[in-house]
Motif scaffolding. Structure first.
Motif, mmCIF file in Angstrom:
data_model
loop_
_atom_site.group_PDB
_atom_site.id
_atom_site.type_symbol
_atom_site.label_atom_id
_atom_site.label_comp_id
_atom_site.label_asym_id
_atom_site.label_seq_id
_atom_site.Cartn_x
_atom_site.Cartn_y
_atom_site.Cartn_z
ATOM 1 N N SER A 53 -4.118 -3.393 4.117
ATOM 2 C CA SER A 53 -5.328 -3.230 4.922
ATOM 3 C C SER A 53 -5.552 -4.396 5.880
ATOM 4 N N GLU A 55 -6.448 -7.318 4.735
ATOM 5 C CA GLU A 55 -7.402 -8.200 4.071
ATOM 6 C C GLU A 55 -6.683 -9.154 3.110
ATOM 7 N N ASP A 56 -7.463 -10.132 2.633
ATOM 8 C CA ASP A 56 -7.015 -11.014 1.547
ATOM 9 C C ASP A 56 -5.647 -11.641 1.764
ATOM 10 N N SER A 70 -1.382 -12.108 9.981
ATOM 11 C CA SER A 70 -2.246 -11.004 10.389
ATOM 12 C C SER A 70 -1.380 -9.774 10.624
#
Length: 124
Positions: A53, A55-56, A70
Protein backbone atom coordinates in the motif's frame (compact mmCIF):
# COMPACT_ATOMS: atom_id res chain seq x y z
CA UNK A 1 6.99 -11.18 -11.07
CA UNK A 2 10.00 -9.56 -12.72
CA UNK A 3 11.92 -6.62 -11.31
CA UNK A 4 14.42 -4.26 -12.85
CA UNK A 5 16.50 -1.79 -10.85
CA UNK A 6 18.09 1.30 -12.36
CA UNK A 7 19.63 4.62 -11.38
CA UNK A 8 22.95 3.62 -9.89
CA UNK A 9 26.10 5.60 -10.50
CA UNK A 10 29.06 7.30 -8.89
CA UNK A 11 28.78 10.17 -6.45
CA UNK A 12 30.95 11.89 -3.88
CA UNK A 13 30.32 11.51 -0.19
CA UNK A 14 27.45 13.69 0.94
CA UNK A 15 25.76 13.49 -2.45
CA UNK A 16 22.45 11.99 -3.50
CA UNK A 17 21.15 9.35 -5.88
CA UNK A 18 17.72 7.99 -6.67
CA UNK A 19 17.12 4.37 -7.62
CA UNK A 20 14.05 3.02 -9.37
CA UNK A 21 12.64 -0.49 -9.46
CA UNK A 22 10.07 -1.37 -12.08
CA UNK A 23 7.94 -4.46 -11.62
CA UNK A 24 6.22 -6.36 -14.38
CA UNK A 25 3.69 -9.12 -14.06
CA UNK A 26 0.32 -9.32 -12.49
CA UNK A 27 -0.55 -7.98 -9.11
CA UNK A 28 2.27 -5.49 -8.58
CA UNK A 29 0.22 -3.50 -6.11
CA UNK A 30 -0.20 -6.63 -3.94
CA UNK A 31 3.52 -7.12 -3.29
CA UNK A 32 5.76 -5.62 -0.68
CA UNK A 33 9.13 -4.61 -2.13
CA UNK A 34 12.53 -4.40 -0.54
CA UNK A 35 15.83 -2.82 -1.41
CA UNK A 36 18.84 -4.91 -0.48
CA UNK A 37 22.54 -4.34 -1.11
CA UNK A 38 25.79 -6.22 -1.25
CA UNK A 39 29.15 -4.58 -0.83
CA UNK A 40 32.35 -6.22 -2.13
CA UNK A 41 33.39 -9.04 0.15
CA UNK A 42 30.37 -8.64 2.41
CA UNK A 43 27.11 -10.45 2.91
CA UNK A 44 23.94 -9.17 1.32
CA UNK A 45 22.01 -6.89 3.68
CA UNK A 46 18.62 -5.30 4.04
CA UNK A 47 18.31 -1.59 3.27
CA UNK A 48 14.60 -0.67 3.16
CA UNK A 49 11.20 -2.15 2.44
CA UNK A 50 7.73 -0.86 1.75
CA UNK A 51 4.26 -2.35 2.01
CA UNK A 52 2.09 -3.03 -1.01
CA UNK A 53 0.00 0.00 0.00
CA UNK A 54 3.00 2.29 0.31
CA UNK A 55 2.59 2.56 4.06
CA UNK A 56 4.87 1.65 6.96
CA UNK A 57 8.31 1.82 5.37
CA UNK A 58 11.10 -0.04 7.15
CA UNK A 59 14.76 0.94 7.19
CA UNK A 60 18.06 -0.52 8.29
CA UNK A 61 19.56 1.51 11.14
CA UNK A 62 22.53 2.35 8.94
CA UNK A 63 20.37 4.28 6.45
CA UNK A 64 17.59 5.61 8.65
CA UNK A 65 17.18 9.35 8.22
CA UNK A 66 19.19 9.37 4.98
CA UNK A 67 17.27 7.04 2.64
CA UNK A 68 13.60 7.22 1.69
CA UNK A 69 11.63 4.42 0.06
CA UNK A 70 8.39 5.12 -1.78
CA UNK A 71 6.24 3.61 -4.50
CA UNK A 72 3.87 4.61 -7.27
CA UNK A 73 1.53 1.73 -7.98
CA UNK A 74 0.12 3.48 -11.05
CA UNK A 75 3.59 3.28 -12.58
CA UNK A 76 4.52 -0.13 -11.13
CA UNK A 77 7.61 1.49 -9.66
CA UNK A 78 9.34 1.60 -6.29
CA UNK A 79 11.90 4.31 -5.55
CA UNK A 80 14.84 4.64 -3.19
CA UNK A 81 16.02 8.18 -2.59
CA UNK A 82 19.50 8.21 -1.05
CA UNK A 83 20.79 11.40 0.54
CA UNK A 84 23.90 12.02 2.58
CA UNK A 85 25.68 9.13 0.91
CA UNK A 86 28.75 7.69 2.61
CA UNK A 87 31.58 5.57 1.19
CA UNK A 88 30.22 2.63 3.18
CA UNK A 89 27.03 2.81 1.11
CA UNK A 90 29.03 1.59 -1.89
CA UNK A 91 27.40 -1.65 -3.05
CA UNK A 92 25.32 -3.31 -5.70
CA UNK A 93 21.70 -2.47 -4.89
CA UNK A 94 18.90 -4.91 -5.65
CA UNK A 95 15.15 -4.63 -5.47
CA UNK A 96 13.24 -7.75 -4.58
CA UNK A 97 9.80 -9.05 -3.73
CA UNK A 98 8.66 -11.91 -1.47
CA UNK A 99 7.04 -14.98 -2.94
CA UNK A 100 3.74 -14.22 -1.20
CA UNK A 101 1.64 -11.13 -1.62
CA UNK A 102 0.86 -8.82 1.30
CA UNK A 103 4.16 -9.47 3.01
CA UNK A 104 7.43 -7.62 3.40
CA UNK A 105 10.53 -8.35 5.40
CA UNK A 106 13.70 -6.93 6.91
CA UNK A 107 15.80 -9.96 6.00
CA UNK A 108 17.06 -10.47 2.46
CA UNK A 109 16.61 -14.22 2.92
CA UNK A 110 12.83 -13.90 2.70
CA UNK A 111 12.83 -12.27 -0.72
CA UNK A 112 12.10 -14.56 -3.63
CA UNK A 113 11.97 -12.46 -6.80
CA UNK A 114 15.10 -10.47 -7.51
CA UNK A 115 16.03 -8.01 -10.19
CA UNK A 116 19.51 -7.45 -11.55
CA UNK A 117 21.39 -5.07 -9.34
CA UNK A 118 22.57 -1.56 -9.98
CA UNK A 119 25.96 -0.37 -8.74
CA UNK A 120 26.28 2.61 -6.42
CA UNK A 121 29.78 3.94 -5.79
CA UNK A 122 30.41 6.65 -3.21
CA UNK A 123 33.87 8.20 -3.13
CA UNK A 124 35.34 10.05 -0.18
Amino acid sequence: VQLQASGGGSVQAGGSLSLSCTLSGRGFSNYGVGWLRQAPGKEREFVAAIKWSGEDPLYADSVKGRFTISRDNARNTVFLRMDGLKPEDTAVYYCAAPQSTYTYYTSWRWYHYWGKGTLVTVSS
